[in-house]
Scaffold this motif. Structure first.
Motif, PDB file in Angstrom:
ATOM      1  N   VAL A   1     -35.317 -24.696  -2.526  1.00 60.43           N
ATOM      2  CA  VAL A   1     -34.886 -23.459  -3.183  1.00 60.43           C
ATOM      3  C   VAL A   1     -35.954 -22.962  -4.153  1.00 60.43           C
ATOM      4  O   VAL A   1     -36.279 -21.771  -4.186  1.00 60.43           O
ATOM      5  CB  VAL A   1     -33.546 -23.672  -3.914  1.00 60.43           C
ATOM      6  CG1 VAL A   1     -33.146 -22.406  -4.678  1.00 60.43           C
ATOM      7  CG2 VAL A   1     -32.446 -24.043  -2.927  1.00 60.43           C
ATOM      8  N   LEU A   2     -36.515 -23.868  -4.935  1.00 60.86           N
ATOM      9  CA  LEU A   2     -37.547 -23.480  -5.898  1.00 60.86           C
ATOM     10  C   LEU A   2     -38.767 -22.878  -5.218  1.00 60.86           C
ATOM     11  O   LEU A   2     -39.350 -21.895  -5.713  1.00 60.86           O
ATOM     12  CB  LEU A   2     -37.965 -24.692  -6.737  1.00 60.86           C
ATOM     13  CG  LEU A   2     -37.031 -25.079  -7.883  1.00 60.86           C
ATOM     14  CD1 LEU A   2     -37.459 -26.408  -8.483  1.00 60.86           C
ATOM     15  CD2 LEU A   2     -36.998 -23.994  -8.958  1.00 60.86           C
ATOM     16  N   GLU A   3     -39.163 -23.438  -4.085  1.00 56.99           N
ATOM     17  CA  GLU A   3     -40.338 -22.918  -3.386  1.00 56.99           C
ATOM     18  C   GLU A   3     -40.080 -21.504  -2.844  1.00 56.99           C
ATOM     19  O   GLU A   3     -40.983 -20.663  -2.850  1.00 56.99           O
ATOM     20  CB  GLU A   3     -40.731 -23.868  -2.245  1.00 56.99           C
ATOM     21  CG  GLU A   3     -41.333 -25.179  -2.721  1.00 56.99           C
ATOM     22  CD  GLU A   3     -42.619 -24.969  -3.501  1.00 56.99           C
ATOM     23  OE1 GLU A   3     -43.507 -24.257  -2.997  1.00 56.99           O
ATOM     24  OE2 GLU A   3     -42.729 -25.505  -4.616  1.00 56.99           O
ATOM     25  N   VAL A   4     -38.860 -21.229  -2.394  1.00 56.79           N
ATOM     26  CA  VAL A   4     -38.527 -19.869  -1.958  1.00 56.79           C
ATOM     27  C   VAL A   4     -38.591 -18.914  -3.146  1.00 56.79           C
ATOM     28  O   VAL A   4     -39.146 -17.807  -3.060  1.00 56.79           O
ATOM     29  CB  VAL A   4     -37.136 -19.820  -1.301  1.00 56.79           C
ATOM     30  CG1 VAL A   4     -36.766 -18.377  -0.942  1.00 56.79           C
ATOM     31  CG2 VAL A   4     -37.095 -20.691  -0.054  1.00 56.79           C
ATOM     32  N   MET A   5     -38.021 -19.337  -4.264  1.00 59.04           N
ATOM     33  CA  MET A   5     -38.075 -18.505  -5.470  1.00 59.04           C
ATOM     34  C   MET A   5     -39.512 -18.221  -5.889  1.00 59.04           C
ATOM     35  O   MET A   5     -39.850 -17.094  -6.283  1.00 59.04           O
ATOM     36  CB  MET A   5     -37.327 -19.191  -6.611  1.00 59.04           C
ATOM     37  CG  MET A   5     -35.824 -19.251  -6.454  1.00 59.04           C
ATOM     38  SD  MET A   5     -35.042 -20.032  -7.900  1.00 59.04           S
ATOM     39  CE  MET A   5     -33.311 -19.899  -7.459  1.00 59.04           C
ATOM     40  N   LEU A   6     -40.363 -19.216  -5.799  1.00 55.60           N
ATOM     41  CA  LEU A   6     -41.771 -19.035  -6.183  1.00 55.60           C
ATOM     42  C   LEU A   6     -42.468 -18.028  -5.269  1.00 55.60           C
ATOM     43  O   LEU A   6     -43.341 -17.275  -5.722  1.00 55.60           O
ATOM     44  CB  LEU A   6     -42.502 -20.373  -6.149  1.00 55.60           C
ATOM     45  CG  LEU A   6     -42.274 -21.281  -7.361  1.00 55.60           C
ATOM     46  CD1 LEU A   6     -42.862 -22.662  -7.117  1.00 55.60           C
ATOM     47  CD2 LEU A   6     -42.885 -20.658  -8.620  1.00 55.60           C
TER      48      LEU A   6
ATOM     49  N   GLU B   1     -42.061 -19.630 -14.432  1.00 54.85           N
ATOM     50  CA  GLU B   1     -41.151 -20.317 -15.348  1.00 54.85           C
ATOM     51  C   GLU B   1     -39.703 -19.850 -15.182  1.00 54.85           C
ATOM     52  O   GLU B   1     -38.755 -20.601 -15.469  1.00 54.85           O
ATOM     53  CB  GLU B   1     -41.598 -20.099 -16.791  1.00 54.85           C
ATOM     54  CG  GLU B   1     -42.873 -20.828 -17.184  1.00 54.85           C
ATOM     55  CD  GLU B   1     -44.126 -20.209 -16.572  1.00 54.85           C
ATOM     56  OE1 GLU B   1     -45.138 -20.928 -16.457  1.00 54.85           O
ATOM     57  OE2 GLU B   1     -44.092 -19.005 -16.218  1.00 54.85           O
ATOM     58  N   MET B   2     -39.529 -18.621 -14.689  1.00 56.44           N
ATOM     59  CA  MET B   2     -38.178 -18.093 -14.506  1.00 56.44           C
ATOM     60  C   MET B   2     -37.397 -18.856 -13.438  1.00 56.44           C
ATOM     61  O   MET B   2     -36.169 -18.885 -13.470  1.00 56.44           O
ATOM     62  CB  MET B   2     -38.237 -16.611 -14.128  1.00 56.44           C
ATOM     63  CG  MET B   2     -38.667 -15.698 -15.255  1.00 56.44           C
ATOM     64  SD  MET B   2     -38.722 -13.972 -14.707  1.00 56.44           S
ATOM     65  CE  MET B   2     -39.057 -13.144 -16.250  1.00 56.44           C
ATOM     66  N   THR B   3     -38.098 -19.465 -12.503  1.00 55.97           N
ATOM     67  CA  THR B   3     -37.401 -20.170 -11.421  1.00 55.97           C
ATOM     68  C   THR B   3     -36.606 -21.361 -11.951  1.00 55.97           C
ATOM     69  O   THR B   3     -35.535 -21.677 -11.420  1.00 55.97           O
ATOM     70  CB  THR B   3     -38.388 -20.651 -10.349  1.00 55.97           C
ATOM     71  OG1 THR B   3     -39.316 -21.585 -10.934  1.00 55.97           O
ATOM     72  CG2 THR B   3     -39.174 -19.482  -9.770  1.00 55.97           C
TER      73      THR B   3
ATOM     74  N   GLY C   1     -31.463 -23.814 -12.681  1.00 56.41           N
ATOM     75  CA  GLY C   1     -30.616 -24.470 -13.668  1.00 56.41           C
ATOM     76  C   GLY C   1     -29.180 -23.979 -13.634  1.00 56.41           C
ATOM     77  O   GLY C   1     -28.246 -24.732 -13.943  1.00 56.41           O
ATOM     78  N   ASN C   2     -28.993 -22.714 -13.247  1.00 55.16           N
ATOM     79  CA  ASN C   2     -27.634 -22.180 -13.142  1.00 55.16           C
ATOM     80  C   ASN C   2     -26.836 -22.917 -12.076  1.00 55.16           C
ATOM     81  O   ASN C   2     -25.629 -23.134 -12.226  1.00 55.16           O
ATOM     82  CB  ASN C   2     -27.678 -20.681 -12.824  1.00 55.16           C
ATOM     83  CG  ASN C   2     -28.219 -19.864 -13.978  1.00 55.16           C
ATOM     84  OD1 ASN C   2     -28.054 -20.224 -15.135  1.00 55.16           O
ATOM     85  ND2 ASN C   2     -28.881 -18.755 -13.671  1.00 55.16           N
ATOM     86  N   ALA C   3     -27.494 -23.295 -10.989  1.00 48.91           N
ATOM     87  CA  ALA C   3     -26.808 -24.059  -9.945  1.00 48.91           C
ATOM     88  C   ALA C   3     -26.495 -25.471 -10.436  1.00 48.91           C
ATOM     89  O   ALA C   3     -25.416 -26.014 -10.158  1.00 48.91           O
ATOM     90  CB  ALA C   3     -27.664 -24.113  -8.681  1.00 48.91           C
TER      91      ALA C   3
END
Length: 339
Positions: free
Chosen positions: A232-237, A254-256, A261-263
């Motif tokens: 998920v983080l890599e998609v966000m990036l 940094e926003m990712t 964190g919400n999840a």
């Protein structure tokens, strides 16, 4: 005179803003489709975690089936689009009978990016407001709405410069902010709304297709493997990289961490069902192009590598085609007729 508002496509999101606009003293006509009969007869009933209320009854000033029928209740000061951003829907053409040239301000409360162009082309003389909304809500049955614990409506003009360049656009934007706040909305004017749209896309372009493809809520996917968070983080990036290539330097890697964190905070609860997952579960078309397709095409144009987004786009688009065109109980054949 009370502002005259048309809500086009009143489902879960639309019903909440119907409620808030009525509280602000507006006259509101609701265009309903699959829920028309129930809403026409009984209005909406809203249960809200945010407002700590149950069984709030909301009834539009008028309920109609189409913008053409709604035109009799105009002219409208605002026309609010809360339908899904589907390219085949040709929404700009659909709402045209209810738009008064040079008067009606069009407000887009829709997901994704790159959705404004069809409205600019169709209505060059009308103010256009683009919104990023955070409002977890579901229509559990026709006219029955469950609202979660958040309502945030960020909006700005399209293009961004229109607020300073046009007195009419500025007046429309200021009026929209005043009306929505009067009704109780957590509404915020953003001088550069596209930054906010791409910021929200970090969530939408990752969790939406992932949850739809796996038939899992966000927490279920997160807990399925020890690599899920990394995926998920890599998609966000990748979304961050495309946004920065577009000049949106405010969107940072940094926003990712905050977004993922919400999840994490939802563990060990049931998690949430993103809109694409809800669509798949109900056999409906998904907003694949606005949420995933457009950023993939922008990445290609800008020379940004987005292999994970490309994979999600290819899989989600194929699933969307299958939802639309396959016969019940059968796989989608390669020679199906696209319409």
């Amino acid at each position: 005179m009370a502002p005259n508002v048309l809500l086009h496509g009143v489902g879960a999101i639309g019903a909440i803003y119907l409620h808030l606009l009525l509280k602000a003293g507006c006259r509101v006509t609701a265009v309903c489709r699959s829920n028309y009969d129930a809403v026409k007869a009984n209005g909406f009933t809203i249960d809200s975690v945010l407002y700590n209320t149950k069984d709030v009854h909301v009834k539009a000033t008028d309920v109609v089936r189409s913008p053409s029928e709604a035109a009799a209740h105009g002219p409208f000061d605002f026309l609010v689009v809360t339908t899904k951003a589907l390219p085949d829907a040709k929404t700009a053409a659909a709402i045209a009978p209810a738009v008064t040239d040079g008067k009606t301000c069009i407000v887009l409360i829709q997901n994704g990016v790159g959705i404004e162009d069809e409205y600019v082309a169709r209505f060059p003389g009308n103010p256009l407001l683009s919104c990023a909304v955070y409002l977890p809500s579901t229509q559990i049955s026709p006219g029955r709405i469950q609202m979660g614990n958040q309502e945030l409506l960020e909006f700005g003009t399209f293009p961004d410069t229109a607020y300073d360049d046009s007195a009419a656009v500025k007046a429309a934007a200021d009026s929209w902010l005043e009306i929505t706040k009067k009704g109780g909305s957590n509404c915020v004017f953003q001088p550069n709304i596209q930054v906010q749209r791409w910021k929200k896309l970090m969530l939408n372009a990752s969790w939406n297709p992932i949850c739809a493809l796996t038939l899992s809520r966000d927490v279920a996917f997160y807990l399925a493997t020890d690599v899920a968070e990394h995926v998920v983080l890599e998609v966000m990036l990748e979304i961050v990289h495309v946004a920065q290539a577009l000049g949106f330097s405010e969107i940072t890697p940094e926003m990712t961490e905050k977004q993922i964190g919400n999840a994490r905070k939802r563990i060990p609860g049931p998690g949430i069902e993103p809109s694409m997952l809800v669509d798949v579960l109900n056999g409906r078309r998904m907003e694949v192009e606005a949420i995933v397709g457009h950023p993939v095409r922008e990445a290609k144009r800008l020379g940004v590598s987005v292999p994970r987004l490309e994979t999600l786009y290819a899989l989600a688009k194929a699933l969307d085609d299958a939802i639309a065109f396959r016969k019940p109980g059968q796989s989608l054949s390669g020679d199906y007729k696209r319409v």
